[in-house]
Design a protein around this motif. Structure first.
Motif, PDB file in Angstrom:
ATOM      1  N   SER A 271     -15.706  69.058 -35.771  1.00 40.69           N
ATOM      2  CA  SER A 271     -16.208  67.828 -35.731  1.00 40.69           C
ATOM      3  C   SER A 271     -16.995  67.582 -36.707  1.00 40.69           C
ATOM      4  O   SER A 271     -17.314  66.146 -36.741  1.00 40.69           O
ATOM      5  CB  SER A 271     -16.682  67.553 -34.219  1.00 40.69           C
ATOM      6  N   LYS A 272     -17.550  68.251 -37.433  1.00 38.54           N
ATOM      7  CA  LYS A 272     -18.809  67.922 -38.473  1.00 38.54           C
ATOM      8  C   LYS A 272     -19.892  67.567 -37.737  1.00 38.54           C
ATOM      9  O   LYS A 272     -20.728  66.558 -38.490  1.00 38.54           O
ATOM     10  CB  LYS A 272     -18.225  67.239 -39.447  1.00 38.54           C
ATOM     11  N   GLN A 273     -20.081  67.691 -36.497  1.00 44.18           N
ATOM     12  CA  GLN A 273     -21.234  67.144 -35.856  1.00 44.18           C
ATOM     13  C   GLN A 273     -22.230  68.247 -35.454  1.00 44.18           C
ATOM     14  O   GLN A 273     -21.566  69.426 -35.258  1.00 44.18           O
ATOM     15  CB  GLN A 273     -21.016  66.639 -34.468  1.00 44.18           C
ATOM     16  N   PRO A 274     -23.694  68.086 -35.530  1.00 46.58           N
ATOM     17  CA  PRO A 274     -24.438  69.382 -35.038  1.00 46.58           C
ATOM     18  C   PRO A 274     -24.460  69.722 -33.761  1.00 46.58           C
ATOM     19  O   PRO A 274     -23.964  68.852 -32.874  1.00 46.58           O
ATOM     20  CB  PRO A 274     -25.963  68.555 -35.637  1.00 46.58           C
ATOM     21  N   LEU A 275     -24.898  70.649 -33.417  1.00 47.29           N
ATOM     22  CA  LEU A 275     -24.946  71.227 -31.936  1.00 47.29           C
ATOM     23  C   LEU A 275     -26.233  70.559 -31.566  1.00 47.29           C
ATOM     24  O   LEU A 275     -27.269  70.367 -32.045  1.00 47.29           O
ATOM     25  CB  LEU A 275     -25.252  72.640 -31.907  1.00 47.29           C
ATOM     26  N   THR A 276     -25.956  70.322 -30.113  1.00 46.89           N
ATOM     27  CA  THR A 276     -27.071  69.718 -29.347  1.00 46.89           C
ATOM     28  C   THR A 276     -27.349  70.769 -28.198  1.00 46.89           C
ATOM     29  O   THR A 276     -26.452  70.811 -27.378  1.00 46.89           O
ATOM     30  CB  THR A 276     -26.860  68.456 -28.754  1.00 46.89           C
ATOM     31  N   VAL A 277     -28.517  71.277 -28.323  1.00 47.20           N
ATOM     32  CA  VAL A 277     -28.934  72.246 -27.099  1.00 47.20           C
ATOM     33  C   VAL A 277     -29.916  71.842 -26.197  1.00 47.20           C
ATOM     34  O   VAL A 277     -31.086  71.675 -26.565  1.00 47.20           O
ATOM     35  CB  VAL A 277     -29.296  73.796 -27.954  1.00 47.20           C
ATOM     36  N   PRO A 278     -29.608  71.521 -25.059  1.00 46.35           N
ATOM     37  CA  PRO A 278     -30.701  71.223 -24.008  1.00 46.35           C
ATOM     38  C   PRO A 278     -31.917  72.431 -23.858  1.00 46.35           C
ATOM     39  O   PRO A 278     -31.362  73.296 -23.975  1.00 46.35           O
ATOM     40  CB  PRO A 278     -30.044  71.050 -22.624  1.00 46.35           C
TER      41      PRO A 278
END
Length: 357
Positions: A271-278
């Protein structure tokens, strides 16, 4: 011949001046093998190297002394089908440890498209120490994809969590070649798989395809976000392992479904999107975040081929038993490489493009 950093598989003309006895022509002081071989960073799989029968017609003197190969190259970044071109390249001399390998087939992987490295070629000369062997009875396409897709799936299922029969693994991009290998290897290990794919018009057809190779559950990205996923995990254990090659929101949703103390392994970022980690995933659920790159794994085993050989042996046994098969694929003649490149970049692609040399 041990150790590899590879990419592409080929069934060969392999020549080396160090082994004159197996020559098919007395005029050529070189060894000639017929089988499969692995090369450094050339998108291949690996295969076996077996002695060629002493038949003068098997290889001619002109073939063994060929000085050029056809290669796909680029000199600027951009749309692969526009910037990659085919050109003739002069082969270097073999030297004392050189081995000449003729390529038969090479997959077009998403990482190839992203990197646009352009090293597909018909022949190459490499150091013999970078080659390894696998049995010659493995189908060509299985061998051509072995070192990238099944290798990656195998290592991720074995190296991060001690999975037991009955455990659950969840993965996104489950229709990818790695995803298909995860499904089949998971089935062989008695591991349940929850397989996430993008929403698409032909979802039912894809679901049927993945179930036919062993998938337990196939859901869309949209379904993954719905409360009904809780009902699924009342039937089966929550996943101990999540495999992420998409990133972005998709990876965040995978994290939400992991059991406490579970691990998410990221091996791609389609997706070329960064990981978002809660923060809660780390504090309250003690989720572990890891990364995996098959090339680095190979670099980390420069002097120990035991794990590599064991992995090859187990995977080849599964190929023979029909418990592991090549991904859905299309074979494209090498000179029509633009067709393969364009097809591999289309949305909702589940079909691996294989360049036939």
């Amino acid at each position: 011949m041990q150790g590899i950093q590879l990419g592409m598989i080929r069934k060969v003309l392999v020549c080396s001046p160090r082994f004159p006895r197996l020559c098919s022509s007395s005029k050529i002081n070189k060894q000639v093998f017929h089988g499969y071989a692995c090369l450094p960073r050339l998108w291949c799989s690996i295969a076996s190297t077996t002695a060629l029968p002493n038949s003068p017609s098997s290889f001619s003197t002109s073939t063994a002394t060929r000085k050029h190969s056809e290669a796909l190259v680029y000199n600027k970044h951009g749309e692969p089908s526009h910037v990659i071109r085919m050109e003739s390249q002069e082969l270097p001399e073999l030297g004392e440890f050189g081995v000449r390998v003729k390529m038969l087939a090479a997959p077009v992987n998403p990482s190839d498209i992203n990197m646009v490295q352009g090293t597909w070629r018909t022949e190459a000369v490499v150091n013999e120490k970078t080659l390894t062997k696998v049995p010659h009875d493995i189908p060509l396409v299985c061998a051509a994809t072995l070192s990238v897709n099944p290798f990656t799936a195998y290592r991720m299922l074995h190296d991060f969590e001690t999975l037991q029969p009955g455990d659950t693994v969840i993965q996104n991009a489950a229709n990818s070649a790695v995803g298909q290998a995860v499904i089949q290897l998971g089935t062989a290990l008695g591991i349940r798989t929850v397989n996430v794919v993008r929403d698409r018009p032909d979802f039912q057809m894809l679901e049927d395809r993945l179930i036919s190779i062993g998938a337990d559950y196939v859901v869309t990205e949209e379904t993954l976000r719905k409360p009904e996923m809780k009902d699924l995990f009342k039937k089966i254990p929550r996943p101990r392992l999540a495999l992420n090659c998409v990133g972005g929101k998709s990876s965040t949703e995978l994290l939400r479904h992991l059991q406490r103390g579970g691990t998410m392994v990221t091996y791609g970022g389609m997706s070329k999107q960064p990981l978002t980690v809660p923060v809660s995933a780390l504090i309250f659920n003690d989720i572990k975040l890891r990364g995996f790159w098959m090339t680095q794994w190979k670099k980390d085993q420069p002097h120990d081929s035991s794990q590599l050989n064991e992995m090859i042996s187990r995977l080849c046994d599964l190929f023979r038993a029909k418990k592991l098969t090549a991904p859905l694929h299309t074979e494209v003649p090498f000179k029509e490489f633009k067709i393969a490149l364009e097809a591999s970049m289309k949305p909702f692609v589940s079909c691996k493009q294989i360049l036939k040399m």
